[in-house]
Structures are given as structure tokens and as C-alpha cells.
Design a protein around this motif. Structure first.
Motif, mmCIF file in Angstrom:
data_model
loop_
_atom_site.group_PDB
_atom_site.id
_atom_site.type_symbol
_atom_site.label_atom_id
_atom_site.label_comp_id
_atom_site.label_asym_id
_atom_site.label_seq_id
_atom_site.Cartn_x
_atom_site.Cartn_y
_atom_site.Cartn_z
ATOM 1 N N UNK A 139 11.942 10.648 -5.431
ATOM 2 C CA UNK A 139 11.948 9.657 -4.363
ATOM 3 C C UNK A 139 12.476 8.308 -4.843
ATOM 4 N N UNK A 140 12.307 8.018 -6.123
ATOM 5 C CA UNK A 140 12.695 6.714 -6.626
ATOM 6 C C UNK A 140 13.882 6.778 -7.596
ATOM 7 N N UNK A 171 4.272 5.898 -5.226
ATOM 8 C CA UNK A 171 4.498 5.854 -6.670
ATOM 9 C C UNK A 171 3.498 6.749 -7.400
ATOM 10 N N UNK A 172 2.293 6.848 -6.830
ATOM 11 C CA UNK A 172 1.266 7.687 -7.441
ATOM 12 C C UNK A 172 1.476 9.168 -7.157
ATOM 13 N N UNK A 173 1.897 9.499 -5.922
ATOM 14 C CA UNK A 173 1.913 10.895 -5.502
ATOM 15 C C UNK A 173 3.306 11.513 -5.359
ATOM 16 N N UNK A 174 4.360 10.699 -5.403
ATOM 17 C CA UNK A 174 5.697 11.271 -5.201
ATOM 18 C C UNK A 174 6.726 10.756 -6.198
ATOM 19 N N UNK A 228 0.833 -1.209 0.000
ATOM 20 C CA UNK A 228 0.000 0.000 0.000
ATOM 21 C C UNK A 228 0.862 1.252 0.000
ATOM 22 N N UNK A 229 1.903 1.263 0.839
ATOM 23 C CA UNK A 229 2.774 2.439 0.952
ATOM 24 C C UNK A 229 3.480 2.727 -0.363
ATOM 25 N N UNK A 230 4.035 1.701 -0.988
ATOM 26 C CA UNK A 230 4.749 1.913 -2.242
ATOM 27 C C UNK A 230 3.816 2.375 -3.360
ATOM 28 N N UNK A 231 2.617 1.812 -3.410
ATOM 29 C CA UNK A 231 1.659 2.233 -4.444
ATOM 30 C C UNK A 231 1.291 3.699 -4.257
ATOM 31 N N UNK A 232 1.033 4.107 -3.013
ATOM 32 C CA UNK A 232 0.657 5.495 -2.746
ATOM 33 C C UNK A 232 1.756 6.469 -3.149
ATOM 34 N N UNK A 262 10.420 9.393 4.738
ATOM 35 C CA UNK A 262 11.025 10.153 3.647
ATOM 36 C C UNK A 262 10.010 10.507 2.566
ATOM 37 N N UNK A 263 9.028 9.622 2.368
ATOM 38 C CA UNK A 263 8.038 9.862 1.327
ATOM 39 C C UNK A 263 7.187 11.082 1.587
ATOM 40 N N UNK A 264 6.867 11.340 2.843
ATOM 41 C CA UNK A 264 6.092 12.541 3.167
ATOM 42 C C UNK A 264 6.852 13.799 2.768
ATOM 43 N N UNK A 265 8.182 13.775 2.960
ATOM 44 C CA UNK A 265 8.999 14.922 2.554
ATOM 45 C C UNK A 265 8.975 15.090 1.040
#
Length: 374
Positions: A52-53, A44-47, A38-42, A336-339
Motif C-alpha cells: 500500500x505504501x 501502517x499497522x495492518x497493511x 488515525x487512518x494512516x496509523x491503522x 484502497x486500504x481495505x483492499x
């Protein structure tokens, strides 16, 4: 009359067949796998457009995740054995400070400072376990006491010796030290240079570092996390001692009656938890080149949350090192994703609370499936 050789064997009615769905539901890694997906999908969609990647972004959240993984492995094995250690965060600060005091203030070689500090902290872990076993007090209370004791020494010692709570100069003292490199160096630098030359990862296009890869090696922090995960998983699932860990946390009295050295198992798990905290602290000190009295704050709770997200039961006797590692990965990616997604970083705590509640509810449901409770 005896049964005919061609007659099918009778099925014991006491044995209940498990459906594939039920087998999947009782896997301790289930929550960690679901959460990671779930975290990676979110993100990948928004960041995905924020870097990030890319190579640098992956390194950032991998290092943060590795920090959580190192302490989560120790916390996981200890929780499966039926105990908690709330002194982990203070142990991290204490260990880092002792390395700095021994090497910078007292002038010891860094390798000697590290070895003596590890021995001291592992002995404190053994003392935690010994007190829990001998007194019968809950490990929550005993390690809570050591949380304050170790944090107090972490503040008192540098103030007394250096008149400050941050001791720098560790990086200079560690220059060329063989043991320091094991905690603060990098490996596979040639491979990363090749990937940069081949255009697989980004390289610097300006300045004195032109042509060098942005990520020039694999930090030892990540290497330690991988090694500890592999070690913990094999220990737990492929050895007799791993069975003892499960038995000690599931039903200690029944385990003792079966010949399991429950006391020894639990003390060794307290020692291993202290070892993992020392690995974290040493890598941190070598990375920053300093030790601070505030290092490791709240890490004990973050480690426990990672383990619970990974499927371990708070009652002991059930869990998975792989699940704990996935819980730690979720931590690092979200932090880190939130940043990268431009979201207020304080929401990370909100996320922790929500996912902890979800994980506890899921784990309670799994426990009821396993035990047949309603």
C-alpha cells in the motif's frame, strides 16, 4: 483627571480571551486532521506489508483521493455559502457523455467538445443557482430535480444516437489533442525516470518495459486536485470574495445589509461546483477512453461527506477547503486500504456511515463552542 502614561490600559470586559485549546478546537480542519492521522496509523499497522505504501500503492490511493478532492472543493465552497448541490454526480455522467457524443458521434475536435461541454455544464450550474435565488426554494430540492434531469439525458442521448449507454473511442479521438493532454496526460516523467534509475522507486524487471519506473509520471488528475485545492484555499482565506462566501452562508440577510452581493456569490458557487464536476468527468473520460451513463453515481453524497468530515457545518458559514481535501484523502486511503488489508470492500460503506456520524457530532459540538450554545 487623565490616566497616567504608565498606567496599564483598561481591558474591555466584553472581550473574552480564547485559550489555545479553544482556538484549536474551533479550527474546521480538526476533524480531518484527526481522521487522517488515525487512518494512516491503522493502515501502517495492518497493511504496510501489502504494497500500500510503495510507489504503485501510493499512486493508487492518491488518484482515488484526487477524484474526491476535485468535487469536494466545489462542494465545500458551496456549502460554506449555505447551499447544496445534489446534481454533482449526474453532472459528472452528463459531462462525460456530452464530450463523447460531441467528439466521437459528431466528429468534433476533442478540444472543442471539451470547451462546449464545460460551457454547457457551467450554464446548468448557473441555472441551478438562478432558480434557487429567484424562487426561494431549498437548493436541496432544486438540485435533486436536476439530478434526475441530467441522469435521464445521460441515458437517453446515447441510446437515441448510438443505441447503447457506453460510448468508446474517446482516447483515439483525443490522440495528439492539446486540451485533452491537460486532462489526461502526465507530468514530471523525467523526474520519475531518474528516481527509477536511482533506485528510489520500483522499476520493471522483465518484458519490454524493463528499466522503466512502475510509476512513470504524475497524472493530471492529481495535478488538477492540487491546483483546485490551492485556488479554493486562497480564494476562501485571502480574498474579499472569500469573506463574502462566509457571510452569505452565515447570515444572508445581514450580509445583504452590509453590501455583500449574496445572490451573485451563490450563483457563482453553483457554477464553480459544476466546473469541478466537469474537471472530474473530463479526467475520467480521458483515462478510460469512454463515457458511461452510470458514471458519477452517488458522487454528490461522497463529496458532501468529505466536506463534512473536513469540518464544514451543514448550516453554512463555516468550513475549510484544506479540511475538505483531508476528508477526501481519508476516503481514498480507506477505499484502497481495505483492499490492501484484505478486508471485505463492502465495509467501506459502513466506514462512511460511522465517520459521517462522528463528524456531524464533532461539528455540532464545535458550532456550540463558537455560538456559545448549550
Amino acid at each position: 483627571m487623565t490616566d497616567s502614561p504608565n498606567q496599564p490600559a483598561a481591558v474591555d470586559e466584553r472581550i473574552k480571551e480564547r485559550s489555545p485549546l479553544r482556538e484549536a478546537l474551533i479550527r474546521p480542519e480538526l476533524g480531518g486532521i484527526m481522521g487522517t492521522a488515525i487512518v494512516f496509523v491503522l493502515f501502517l499497522l495492518f497493511a504496510s506489508d501489502s504494497g500500500m505504501f510503495n510507489s504503485q500503492g501510493i499512486l493508487n490511493w492518491s488518484q482515488v483521493s484526487a477524484q474526491f478532492m476535485i468535487i469536494a472543493v466545489g462542494a465545500c465552497l458551496l456549502m460554506i455559502a449555505g447551499e447544496f448541490d445534489l446534481s454533482v454526480g449526474s453532472m459528472i455522467g452528463f459531462c462525460g457523455m456530452m464530450i463523447a457524443i460531441f467528439s466521437v458521434t459528431m466528429g468534433w475536435p476533442v478540444w472543442l467538445a471539451i470547451i462546449v461541454t464545460f460551457a454547457l455544464c457551467i450554464a446548468i450550474g448557473a441555472l441551478n443557482g438562478f432558480i434557487v435565488i429567484r424562487t426561494g426554494l431549498p437548493s436541496f430540492i432544486v438540485t435533486l430535480a436536476f439530478l434526475f434531469i441530467l441522469r435521464g439525458f445521460t441515458i437517453y442521448l446515447p441510446q437515441t444516437l448510438e443505441r447503447k449507454t457506453i460510448i468508446g473511442g474517446v482516447k483515439d479521438a483525443a490522440e495528439g489533442d492539446w486540451l485533452a493532454a491537460i486532462f489526461g496526460g502526465k507530468i514530471l516523467t523525467g523526474l520519475f525516470q531518474w528516481m527509477g534509475d536511482a533506485g528510489i522507486i520500483a522499476t520493471f524487471e522483465r518484458g519490454s518495459n524493463i528499466g522503466k519506473p512502475v510509476v512513470d509520471g504524475l497524472p493530471m488528475l492529481i495535478v488538477w486536485a492540487i491546483v483546485l485545492i490551492i485556488f479554493g484555499h486562497i480564494l476562501l482565506t485571502r480574498t474579499k470574495f472569500g469573506n463574502w462566501i462566509f457571510a452569505s452562508g452565515g447570515d444572508a440577510e445581514a450580509a445583504r445589509n452590509s453590501g455583500v452581493p449574496v445572490n451573485r456569490v451563490k450563483i457563482l458557487m453553483f457554477m464553480f461546483t459544476a466546473f469541478c464536476a466537469c474537471v472530474f468527468a473530463t479526467c475520467q473520460v480521458m483515462e478510460f477512453g469512454s463515457a458511461g451513463a452510470d458514471r458519477g453515481l452517488l458522487k454528490e453524497f461522497e463529496a458532501i461527506i468529505a466536506v463534512v468530515i473536513g469540518g464544514a457545518l451543514l448550516t453554512g458559514g463555516y468550513g475549510s477547503v484544506i479540511g475538505a481535501a483531508l476528508g477526501a484523502l481519508i476516503f481514498g486511503v480507506v477505499q484502497q486500504g481495505l483492499f490492501f488489508a484484505g478486508v471485505e470492500s463492502s465495509l467501506f460503506r459502513v466506514f462512511l456511515g460511522v465517520i459521517l456520524l462522528f463528524a456531524v457530532i464533532l461539528n455540532t459540538y464545535i458550532r456550540r463552542i463558537i455560538t456559545g450554545e448549550r
